[in-house]
Design a protein around this motif. Structure first.
Motif, PDB file in Angstrom:
ATOM      1  N   UNK A  39       0.575  -1.099  -0.454  1.00 55.13           N
ATOM      2  CA  UNK A  39       0.290  -0.275   0.084  1.00 55.13           C
ATOM      3  C   UNK A  39       0.689   1.695  -0.002  1.00 55.13           C
ATOM      4  N   UNK A  40       1.903   1.053   1.128  1.00 54.83           N
ATOM      5  CA  UNK A  40       2.895   2.151   1.223  1.00 54.83           C
ATOM      6  C   UNK A  40       4.069   1.874   0.165  1.00 54.83           C
ATOM      7  N   UNK A  41       4.463   3.289  -0.413  1.00 54.20           N
ATOM      8  CA  UNK A  41       6.177   3.130  -1.058  1.00 54.20           C
ATOM      9  C   UNK A  41       7.077   4.356  -0.845  1.00 54.20           C
ATOM     10  N   UNK A  42       8.199   4.204  -0.677  1.00 54.42           N
ATOM     11  CA  UNK A  42       9.307   5.106  -0.730  1.00 54.42           C
ATOM     12  C   UNK A  42       9.273   6.416  -2.146  1.00 54.42           C
ATOM     13  N   UNK A  74      10.676   5.047  -9.724  1.00 58.51           N
ATOM     14  CA  UNK A  74      10.674   3.841 -10.547  1.00 58.51           C
ATOM     15  C   UNK A  74       9.347   3.578 -10.687  1.00 58.51           C
ATOM     16  N   UNK A  75       8.282   3.553 -10.780  1.00 58.95           N
ATOM     17  CA  UNK A  75       7.047   3.334 -11.276  1.00 58.95           C
ATOM     18  C   UNK A  75       6.462   5.014 -11.893  1.00 58.95           C
ATOM     19  N   UNK A  76       6.948   5.574 -11.960  1.00 65.05           N
ATOM     20  CA  UNK A  76       5.468   6.842 -13.013  1.00 65.05           C
ATOM     21  C   UNK A  76       7.226   7.396 -13.618  1.00 65.05           C
ATOM     22  N   UNK A 128       0.843   4.056  -2.456  1.00 66.49           N
ATOM     23  CA  UNK A 128       0.935   4.172  -3.962  1.00 66.49           C
ATOM     24  C   UNK A 128      -0.184   4.318  -5.305  1.00 66.49           C
ATOM     25  N   UNK A 129      -1.166   3.597  -4.690  1.00 66.78           N
ATOM     26  CA  UNK A 129      -2.647   4.248  -5.664  1.00 66.78           C
ATOM     27  C   UNK A 129      -2.745   5.372  -6.121  1.00 66.78           C
ATOM     28  N   UNK A 130      -3.196   6.045  -4.914  1.00 63.75           N
ATOM     29  CA  UNK A 130      -3.457   7.635  -5.315  1.00 63.75           C
ATOM     30  C   UNK A 130      -2.228   8.579  -5.308  1.00 63.75           C
ATOM     31  N   UNK A 131      -0.778   7.876  -5.025  1.00 65.83           N
ATOM     32  CA  UNK A 131       0.205   8.858  -5.421  1.00 65.83           C
ATOM     33  C   UNK A 131       0.898   8.877  -6.497  1.00 65.83           C
ATOM     34  N   UNK A 132       0.545   7.847  -7.345  1.00 65.83           N
ATOM     35  CA  UNK A 132       0.797   7.403  -8.786  1.00 65.83           C
ATOM     36  C   UNK A 132      -0.140   7.990  -9.276  1.00 65.83           C
ATOM     37  N   UNK A 159      -2.311  10.982  -9.019  1.00 63.91           N
ATOM     38  CA  UNK A 159      -1.736  12.399  -9.069  1.00 63.91           C
ATOM     39  C   UNK A 159      -0.163  12.585  -8.969  1.00 63.91           C
ATOM     40  N   UNK A 160       0.569  12.109  -9.761  1.00 64.12           N
ATOM     41  CA  UNK A 160       1.854  12.551 -10.213  1.00 64.12           C
ATOM     42  C   UNK A 160       1.171  12.590 -11.803  1.00 64.12           C
ATOM     43  N   UNK A 161       0.370  11.524 -12.158  1.00 65.28           N
ATOM     44  CA  UNK A 161      -0.114  11.098 -13.340  1.00 65.28           C
ATOM     45  C   UNK A 161      -1.227  12.845 -14.064  1.00 65.28           C
ATOM     46  N   UNK A 162      -1.921  13.452 -12.947  1.00 69.28           N
ATOM     47  CA  UNK A 162      -2.534  13.768 -13.073  1.00 69.28           C
ATOM     48  C   UNK A 162      -1.954  15.448 -13.152  1.00 69.28           C
ATOM     49  N   UNK A 163      -0.556  15.369 -12.460  1.00 78.37           N
ATOM     50  CA  UNK A 163       0.316  16.842 -11.988  1.00 78.37           C
ATOM     51  C   UNK A 163       0.575  17.065 -13.913  1.00 78.37           C
TER      52      UNK A 163
END
Length: 86
Positions: free
Chosen positions: A14-17, A23-25, A56-60, A62-66
């Motif tokens: 659920x959580x990532x650094x 790496x994910x984005x 992880x899910x929410x932040x990825x 959000x990054x794509x939205x930004x």
């Protein structure tokens, strides 16, 4: 320095650094750190080692939205305002 987690482990957690978000984005560390410092990427502080942990899910998402807003020519203050209206 800790050992890198596998992508399979990252995707199951659920959580990532911030490094795992890189790496994910396929984003730059400095970019994500800047967005964090600007209050655009919320995080939780792990008490045991003061590591910032991102959902992880929410932040990825959000990054794509930004990234989309940036490609539309929005400034950081405009993006922050748009994110507050979510």
């Amino acid at each position: 320095m800790s050992r890198q987690r596998s992508m399979e482990t990252i995707l199951a957690d659920e959580f990532v650094s911030i490094g795992e978000l890189v790496r994910l984005t396929d984003s730059r560390y400095s970019t994500l750190k800047y967005y964090t410092e600007e209050g655009m990427l919320p995080f939780e502080q792990a008490e045991e080692n003061l590591t910032r942990r991102y959902r992880r899910v929410e932040t990825v998402a959000l990054i794509l939205r930004i990234r989309t807003m940036k490609s539309q020519g929005m400034s950081v203050p405009q993006m922050k305002e748009a994110l507050l209206q979510r």
